[in-house]
Write a protein that holds these residues in place. Structure first.
Motif, PDB file in Angstrom:
ATOM      1  N   THR A 292      17.282  35.919  18.100  1.00  9.17           N
ATOM      2  CA  THR A 292      16.724  36.318  19.383  1.00  9.17           C
ATOM      3  C   THR A 292      17.744  36.037  20.482  1.00  9.17           C
ATOM      4  O   THR A 292      18.548  35.104  20.374  1.00  9.17           O
ATOM      5  CB  THR A 292      15.410  35.569  19.679  1.00  9.17           C
ATOM      6  N   PHE A 293      17.672  36.846  21.548  1.00  8.79           N
ATOM      7  CA  PHE A 293      18.656  36.688  22.620  1.00  8.79           C
ATOM      8  C   PHE A 293      18.100  37.261  23.912  1.00  8.79           C
ATOM      9  O   PHE A 293      17.179  38.087  23.921  1.00  8.79           O
ATOM     10  CB  PHE A 293      19.970  37.412  22.257  1.00  8.79           C
ATOM     11  N   SER A 294      18.654  36.820  25.015  1.00  6.60           N
ATOM     12  CA  SER A 294      18.442  37.422  26.341  1.00  6.60           C
ATOM     13  C   SER A 294      19.745  37.191  27.095  1.00  6.60           C
ATOM     14  O   SER A 294      20.798  37.638  26.645  1.00  6.60           O
ATOM     15  CB  SER A 294      17.231  36.815  27.044  1.00  6.60           C
ATOM     16  N   ASN A 295      19.704  36.435  28.204  1.00  9.65           N
ATOM     17  CA  ASN A 295      20.966  36.024  28.828  1.00  9.65           C
ATOM     18  C   ASN A 295      21.539  34.793  28.135  1.00  9.65           C
ATOM     19  O   ASN A 295      22.656  34.382  28.413  1.00  9.65           O
ATOM     20  CB  ASN A 295      20.755  35.742  30.316  1.00  9.65           C
ATOM     21  N   GLN A 296      20.752  34.209  27.223  1.00  8.32           N
ATOM     22  CA  GLN A 296      21.193  33.103  26.384  1.00  8.32           C
ATOM     23  C   GLN A 296      20.818  33.401  24.946  1.00  8.32           C
ATOM     24  O   GLN A 296      19.876  34.164  24.672  1.00  8.32           O
ATOM     25  CB  GLN A 296      20.540  31.781  26.828  1.00  8.32           C
ATOM     26  N   LEU A 297      21.540  32.788  24.027  1.00  6.67           N
ATOM     27  CA  LEU A 297      21.202  32.940  22.617  1.00  6.67           C
ATOM     28  C   LEU A 297      19.958  32.117  22.313  1.00  6.67           C
ATOM     29  O   LEU A 297      19.860  30.953  22.703  1.00  6.67           O
ATOM     30  CB  LEU A 297      22.367  32.486  21.737  1.00  6.67           C
ATOM     31  N   GLY A 298      19.011  32.725  21.620  1.00  6.20           N
ATOM     32  CA  GLY A 298      17.779  32.029  21.273  1.00  6.20           C
ATOM     33  C   GLY A 298      17.822  31.453  19.876  1.00  6.20           C
ATOM     34  O   GLY A 298      18.795  30.815  19.473  1.00  6.20           O
ATOM     35  N   GLN A 299      16.772  31.729  19.112  1.00  4.40           N
ATOM     36  CA  GLN A 299      16.632  31.168  17.771  1.00  4.40           C
ATOM     37  C   GLN A 299      17.422  32.002  16.769  1.00  4.40           C
ATOM     38  O   GLN A 299      17.446  33.228  16.827  1.00  4.40           O
ATOM     39  CB  GLN A 299      15.153  31.157  17.378  1.00  4.40           C
ATOM     40  N   VAL A 300      18.069  31.321  15.828  1.00  8.23           N
ATOM     41  CA  VAL A 300      18.791  31.978  14.750  1.00  8.23           C
ATOM     42  C   VAL A 300      18.302  31.396  13.422  1.00  8.23           C
ATOM     43  O   VAL A 300      18.378  30.183  13.211  1.00  8.23           O
ATOM     44  CB  VAL A 300      20.318  31.793  14.871  1.00  8.23           C
ATOM     45  N   VAL A 301      17.792  32.274  12.558  1.00  5.32           N
ATOM     46  CA  VAL A 301      17.406  31.879  11.205  1.00  5.32           C
ATOM     47  C   VAL A 301      18.299  32.654  10.249  1.00  5.32           C
ATOM     48  O   VAL A 301      18.169  33.879  10.128  1.00  5.32           O
ATOM     49  CB  VAL A 301      15.917  32.180  10.920  1.00  5.32           C
ATOM     50  N   PRO A 302      19.252  32.008   9.586  1.00  2.18           N
ATOM     51  CA  PRO A 302      20.170  32.733   8.687  1.00  2.18           C
ATOM     52  C   PRO A 302      19.415  33.468   7.586  1.00  2.18           C
ATOM     53  O   PRO A 302      18.377  33.006   7.100  1.00  2.18           O
ATOM     54  CB  PRO A 302      21.044  31.608   8.116  1.00  2.18           C
ATOM     55  N   ALA A 303      19.944  34.616   7.196  1.00  5.18           N
ATOM     56  CA  ALA A 303      19.310  35.426   6.154  1.00  5.18           C
ATOM     57  C   ALA A 303      19.314  34.679   4.831  1.00  5.18           C
ATOM     58  O   ALA A 303      20.338  34.149   4.401  1.00  5.18           O
ATOM     59  CB  ALA A 303      20.040  36.755   6.017  1.00  5.18           C
ATOM     60  N   ASP A 304      18.155  34.643   4.200  1.00  8.66           N
ATOM     61  CA  ASP A 304      18.002  33.945   2.928  1.00  8.66           C
ATOM     62  C   ASP A 304      16.758  34.499   2.257  1.00  8.66           C
ATOM     63  O   ASP A 304      15.948  35.175   2.880  1.00  8.66           O
ATOM     64  CB  ASP A 304      17.859  32.444   3.161  1.00  8.66           C
ATOM     65  N   ARG A 305      16.600  34.238   0.974  1.00 10.50           N
ATOM     66  CA  ARG A 305      15.370  34.638   0.289  1.00 10.50           C
ATOM     67  C   ARG A 305      14.818  33.502  -0.580  1.00 10.50           C
ATOM     68  O   ARG A 305      14.108  33.738  -1.551  1.00 10.50           O
ATOM     69  CB  ARG A 305      15.588  35.902  -0.552  1.00 10.50           C
ATOM     70  N   ARG A 306      15.139  32.282  -0.165  1.00  5.63           N
ATOM     71  CA  ARG A 306      14.582  31.129  -0.858  1.00  5.63           C
ATOM     72  C   ARG A 306      13.101  30.982  -0.543  1.00  5.63           C
ATOM     73  O   ARG A 306      12.582  31.566   0.410  1.00  5.63           O
ATOM     74  CB  ARG A 306      15.316  29.851  -0.438  1.00  5.63           C
ATOM     75  N   ALA A 307      12.420  30.186  -1.326  1.00  9.18           N
ATOM     76  CA  ALA A 307      11.003  29.918  -1.073  1.00  9.18           C
ATOM     77  C   ALA A 307      10.842  29.255   0.292  1.00  9.18           C
ATOM     78  O   ALA A 307      11.608  28.373   0.662  1.00  9.18           O
ATOM     79  CB  ALA A 307      10.441  29.011  -2.180  1.00  9.18           C
ATOM     80  N   GLY A 308       9.872  29.715   1.030  1.00  7.48           N
ATOM     81  CA  GLY A 308       9.610  29.157   2.354  1.00  7.48           C
ATOM     82  C   GLY A 308      10.346  29.848   3.482  1.00  7.48           C
ATOM     83  O   GLY A 308      10.199  29.458   4.639  1.00  7.48           O
ATOM     84  N   GLN A 309      11.141  30.896   3.173  1.00 10.38           N
ATOM     85  CA  GLN A 309      11.898  31.571   4.226  1.00 10.38           C
ATOM     86  C   GLN A 309      10.970  32.253   5.231  1.00 10.38           C
ATOM     87  O   GLN A 309      11.212  32.205   6.442  1.00 10.38           O
ATOM     88  CB  GLN A 309      12.858  32.591   3.609  1.00 10.38           C
ATOM     89  N   ILE A 310       9.910  32.876   4.759  1.00 12.88           N
ATOM     90  CA  ILE A 310       9.005  33.560   5.679  1.00 12.88           C
ATOM     91  C   ILE A 310       8.298  32.554   6.575  1.00 12.88           C
ATOM     92  O   ILE A 310       7.993  32.843   7.742  1.00 12.88           O
ATOM     93  CB  ILE A 310       7.976  34.424   4.899  1.00 12.88           C
ATOM     94  N   GLY A 311       8.058  31.343   6.077  1.00  9.07           N
ATOM     95  CA  GLY A 311       7.472  30.297   6.919  1.00  9.07           C
ATOM     96  C   GLY A 311       8.428  29.853   8.006  1.00  9.07           C
ATOM     97  O   GLY A 311       8.016  29.612   9.149  1.00  9.07           O
ATOM     98  N   ARG A 312       9.721  29.747   7.682  1.00 11.82           N
ATOM     99  CA  ARG A 312      10.711  29.393   8.695  1.00 11.82           C
ATOM    100  C   ARG A 312      10.826  30.480   9.754  1.00 11.82           C
ATOM    101  O   ARG A 312      10.961  30.195  10.955  1.00 11.82           O
ATOM    102  CB  ARG A 312      12.068  29.138   8.021  1.00 11.82           C
ATOM    103  N   ILE A 313      10.761  31.733   9.338  1.00  7.33           N
ATOM    104  CA  ILE A 313      10.814  32.837  10.298  1.00  7.33           C
ATOM    105  C   ILE A 313       9.580  32.832  11.187  1.00  7.33           C
ATOM    106  O   ILE A 313       9.661  33.033  12.406  1.00  7.33           O
ATOM    107  CB  ILE A 313      10.956  34.174   9.545  1.00  7.33           C
ATOM    108  N   LEU A 314       8.422  32.575  10.600  1.00  2.74           N
ATOM    109  CA  LEU A 314       7.175  32.542  11.368  1.00  2.74           C
ATOM    110  C   LEU A 314       7.204  31.442  12.413  1.00  2.74           C
ATOM    111  O   LEU A 314       6.821  31.657  13.579  1.00  2.74           O
ATOM    112  CB  LEU A 314       5.995  32.345  10.415  1.00  2.74           C
TER     113      LEU A 314
END
Length: 450
Positions: A292-314
């Motif tokens: 996520t971004f605007s005039n500042q960099l927001g949250q970054v979740v590196p691409a992965d497909r380990r268990a629990g990744q969708i929970g980290r994204i949520l």
């Protein structure tokens, strides 16, 4: 005890009737004894009614019980089911008025339920709430006003005094798409069946021929082995899709994404669609991440497909808010160069209203498209579209319709400008965002572009 005692409407009506009866008795004195006797009976009934409501119960059990069943998380933009359970432990039939103190964000003051319960009966009240903002919501008490068959007094019971509930991005929508995908019914929500143009060379399995399959994949030897008399069933080779491809959702949190539509902001639509898309990407064995971004960099979740990744994204999407400032696309480009080293599919959720606004950011988009497969997703103004389709009745409406057509033409120009430099685009209405985004992702994957 006094604070939980209320007067019912029937009692007020009877008091008005007694006042009128005493006025009539003043004109006709012969009625006075009858009115006085009726008043005495009335006062006795009030006492009996109060005793029935506040009579002691056996053991520690209360005479009436209620419980609100609300999930710990609500889904933003969806109808969330809630339940109120009622249990009557009085030895007589009761009429109840139930008022649930829902969070102020819903701006509803009409949540009143009326019901009737027999002795030792249990009933369930079901209703739905649709939040339109992410964050913490505070529920108050469940107020239950109980009346006896006399209906003169009310006793108030209060249950579930205070509960904090978090409103997350639309995980109900995510589960809906996941369930439909598992049962091959995605066409019900607008997901098209994508005909695969090419395929990888990694063999997966043999399966029966289906309409639209490439005839070059027919396995004639397997077909010959399965031929039974006059019934010949074609068999094709099925190949695996390319897996473990990085898929990133880049979400613009700038001022244009604060525009509202049907109670939600464009940012919320983008967040909900990103959550569903990441879940679909993980289902397709790809690696999903967000930035996520605007005039500042927001949250970054590196691409992965380990268990629990969708929970980290949520959890990451839950905290995102609009910053009401112009977005810095140069910052986006440098952040992508820093955090995303492998060629990836980048889905940029943003909104451009004018061609000039796009051209200011186009150099950075072209650089992103040089290193990655870039898909720019922005929004059509449905209000302008409705204004264009509506016939003009006077000069003012002709002027408004002309301005609306100019803005609609600008959107089409933006699409052509991006496609001129080989950048994939989606121009969509907010309500169709999720389906259109998933369709394009599946199309790009079927064409082997990622």
């Amino acid at each position: 005890m006094i604070r939980s005692l209320f007067v019912a409407l029937r009692l007020w009506l009877l008091l008005i009737a007694f006042v009128m009866a005493f006025v009539a008795a003043w004109a006709l004195p012969v009625l006075l004894p009858l009115v006085q006797i009726a008043l005495g009976v009335f006062l006795v009934l009030i006492g009996i009614d109060g005793w029935l409501l506040f009579r002691p119960t056996l053991g520690n059990r209360t005479a009436f019980f209620a419980r609100r069943d609300v999930p710990d998380r609500l889904s933003n933009g969806d109808e969330n089911p809630l339940t109120i359970y009622l249990e009557n432990h009085y030895p007589f039939r009761t009429d109840v008025d139930v008022i649930d103190e829902i969070p102020f964000q819903f701006q509803r003051r009409d949540l009143l339920f009326r019901d009737r319960l027999n002795p030792n009966e249990t009933k369930t009240i079901r209703y739905e709430l649709r939040p339109t903002k992410r964050g913490e919501y505070s529920f108050g008490a469940v107020n239950v006003f109980v009346l006896t068959p006399l209906g003169l007094l009310k006793r108030r019971y209060q249950f579930e005094t205070g509960k904090q509930v978090a409103v997350y991005p639309s995980f109900l929508q995510m589960r809906q798409y996941e369930l439909l995908a598992a049962t091959n019914r995605l066409t019900q929500v607008g997901i098209k069946r994508i005909r695969r143009v090419g395929h990888s060379m990694e063999f997966e399995q043999l399966r029966p021929y289906a309409t639209g399959d490439d005839i070059r994949t027919i396995n004639w030897r397997a077909t010959a082995r399965r031929t039974d008399g006059q019934n010949a069933s074609l068999v094709v080779n099925a190949f695996q899709d390319e897996r473990s491809q990085p898929v990133y959702c880049l979400i613009d949190k700038g001022r244009p994404m604060q525009s509202p539509f049907d109670g939600l902001t464009l940012l919320d639509y983008a967040i909900n669609a990103s959550l569903v898309l990441c879940n679909v990407a993980l289902y397709k064995q790809d690696r999903a991440g967000i930035m996520t971004f605007s005039n500042q960099l927001g949250q970054v979740v590196p691409a992965d497909r380990r268990a629990g990744q969708i929970g980290r994204i949520l959890d990451a999407l839950y905290r995102q808010k609009t910053r009401f400032q112009e977005s810095d696309y140069e910052l986006l480009y440098t952040s992508v160069r820093t955090h995303i080293r492998q060629r990836s599919l980048l889905l940029l959720f943003t909104n451009f209203d004018t061609v000039n606004g796009l051209r200011r950011q186009l150099p950075y988009l072209r650089r992103l498209a040089k290193d990655h497969l870039l898909l720019v997703i922005f929004f059509d103004n449905t209000a302008l579209r409705a204004l264009i389709d509506q016939p003009a009745q006077d000069t003012e409406q002709v002027y408004q319709k002309t301005i609306a057509e100019k803005f609609a033409f600008e959107k089409k120009q933006i699409v052509r400008e991006l496609q001129q430099y080989g950048i994939q685009t989606i121009l969509t209405a907010p309500q169709n965002l999720t389906a259109n985004t998933i369709n394009r992702y599946l199309d790009l994957k079927a064409r082997g572009l990622i």
